[in-house]
Design an enzyme around this catalytic site. Structure first.
Site, PDB file in Angstrom:
ATOM      1  N   HIS A  59      -4.503   7.294   2.466  1.00  0.00           N
ATOM      2  CA  HIS A  59      -5.033   7.927   1.263  1.00  0.00           C
ATOM      3  C   HIS A  59      -4.950   9.432   1.441  1.00  0.00           C
ATOM      4  CE1 HIS A  59      -7.629   8.834  -2.108  1.00  0.00           C
ATOM      5  NE2 HIS A  59      -7.334   7.616  -2.517  1.00  0.00           N
TER       6      HIS A  59
ATOM      7  N   ASP B  19      -6.765  -0.480  -3.011  1.00  0.00           N
ATOM      8  CA  ASP B  19      -5.798  -1.423  -3.558  1.00  0.00           C
ATOM      9  C   ASP B  19      -5.404  -2.521  -2.585  1.00  0.00           C
ATOM     10  OD1 ASP B  19      -5.607  -0.509  -6.109  1.00  0.00           O
ATOM     11  OD2 ASP B  19      -4.248   1.109  -5.555  1.00  0.00           O
TER      12      ASP B  19
END
Ligand code: CMC
Length: 428
Positions: free
Chosen positions: A307, A364
């Site tokens: 991320h 996700d």
């Protein structure tokens, strides 16, 4: 005395104020840098650039903290509903009972879309990606409500556009799924709550009403909450920058949908499931895929890992992982792809490459497994993210308009050819 930062450029010293956020984040305000020195900053991907001050969402990537308007994501996930969170993000405060009822009612009133819009679907091929369909249809809403084209209208008029968006996006999304199946669309049922209504529009068929499982509706609501905002990410920044030109809210949200579509952003949820299925079909050897992800000559990346901001863990991933176990248990589903996901996560978390780069599972990594369990087709996963992210985009747009932000227009450092003479076509 307030803090300042000093830059020494060509022997000249310039001082710039330091801005401190409410969570003690520090930023150097360089808005006068170019005017004073002629220099600009260069920051590809805006990795160090604060594009705005914002009071909506706080996240601390090192500590794994995420909060909306000061309320922790963990507490909101446990205690609130998606529409309550949407109100919180957009209005800045949790609603009281009456405010929430009004908000629900205003959204319920607008769930239907103009019958003319239904005809658009017939023009899209059945294999059209639902994100492409959704982006186009959200943009075309502006042509049905031309009065929305002025983003500086009265507060009531802006609110009406906001209600319409939150109400109609699930209808448009579910209809894009029906279109892909070449099935008739299902109209909204306003006695249902937001997530239930979406499920019935997705799964009812003319011969049979869909029986809503409360576990499924609750899981969906949770996923929407977890996706509701994430400060200045790629799609929120896109919404702000498009809106900063005074383009209308529908057009700005449609641009956000396009930005979200990419596999490095919201499209990762589709990519994760496709990757896990590939690994399963290829014999389930997770080490082979970890090696591919580490190989700099191989473009393969471990989807659902890493991320831009979280360098510890993604707090949303923790909540989702638990929800994923609960949903699969409640529905009695034994998904071999979940076993691959767990093996891959364990192996990656123990692997030096991923440890060194602080690459953890993101939101996700597990969301697709829940979507799959509740029957959402893979191509719709990013659409689900878009429905969840909608209140965040709206809140970011509203804050940008209300704080009168200037048009977004970055500078560049030009590296092309210097002035040269045009050569006639016949002489080239
Ligand atoms: N697999 C393998 N290596 C990775 C991965 C990954 N998923 N993510 C980052 N790296 C490596 C990257 O190669 C680089 O290595 P090195 O320093 O040796 O060059 C290092 O880690 C830093 O990566 P980066 O690309 O500079 O980091 P970034 O902040 O620009 O990218 C990211 C963040 C999310 C785009 C990236 O981690 C990625 O591509 N992840 C996979 C896609 C994904 O899951 N995206 C969903 C994000 S969460 C949903 C959302 O909010 O949008």
């Amino acid at each position: 005395m307030s803090e300042t930062a000093k830059f020494i450029l060509d022997g000249e010293t310039y001082e710039f104020p330091v801005t401190t956020g409410s969570e003690n984040e520090k930023g150097i305000d360089i808005s006068k840098l170019r005017g004073q020195s002629g220099y600009v900053t260069l920051d590809p991907g805006y990795k160090n650039t604060g594009a705005t001050e914002s009071a909506i969402t706080f996240l601390d990537g090192e500590k794994g903290i995420l909060s909306y308007r000061g309320y922790s994501i963990e507490e909101l996930a446990e205690k609130s509903t998606f529409l309550e969170v949407a109100y919180l993000l957009i209005e800045g405060e949790l609603p009281n009972k009456e405010q929430l009822e009004d908000f629900n009612e205003n959204i319920r009133k607008h769930t239907l879309v103009a019958e003319d819009m239904r005809k658009f679907y017939q023009a899209f091929p059945h294999h059209a990606h639902p994100m492409g369909v959704l982006g186009s249809l959200v943009n075309s809403l502006s042509s049905f409500y031309p009065e929305s084209q002025d983003p500086n209208r009265s507060e009531d008029a802006v609110d009406l556009t906001i209600y319409r968006l939150i109400a109609k996006v699930p209808t448009l999304a579910a209809w894009s799924h029906k279109n892909a199946q070449r099935h008739p669309v299902v109209y909204p049922k306003n006695e249902l709550n937001y997530s239930e209504n979406f499920l019935q529009m997705m799964f009812s068929v003319p011969s049979e009403d869909y029986k809503i499982d409360p576990v499924v509706a609750k899981a969906l609501d949770l996923l929407f909450i977890l996706h509701a905002d994430h400060e200045q990410n790629c799609s929120a920044s896109t919404v702000r920058i498009v809106g900063s030109s005074q383009a209308n809210l529908y057009a700005s949200i449609s641009a956000g949908i396009s930005a979200l579509w990419g596999p490095l952003h919201g499209g990762a949820n589709q990519a994760v499931i496709e990757m896990l299925e590939n690994i399963k079909n290829d014999g389930g050897d997770v080490t082979k895929y970890l090696d591919k992800a580490k190989d700099k000559n191989d473009p393969f990346r471990l989807m659902g890992f890493g991320h831009r901001v979280y360098k510890n863990f993604d707090p949303r991933a923790r909540i989702i992982k638990k929800a994923c176990d609960d949903v699969l248990d409640a529905l009695g589903i034994d998904d071999p792809v979940l076993d691959i996901a767990k093996k891959l996560e364990k192996a990656a978390l123990e692997d030096q490459y991923f440890v060194d780069r602080k690459l953890y599972p993101n939101v996700d990594f597990y969301s697709g497994i829940i979507y799959r369990a509740i029957g959402i087709p893979t191509e719709m996963f990013t659409v689900m993210f878009a429905i969840g992210r909608l209140p965040g985009w709206i809140a970011q747009w509203k804050e940008m308009i209300e704080t009168k932000q200037p048009i977004g227009r970055p500078r560049q450092i030009y590296t092309g050819a210097n002035a040269r003479n045009y050569v006639e076509l016949s002489k080239r």
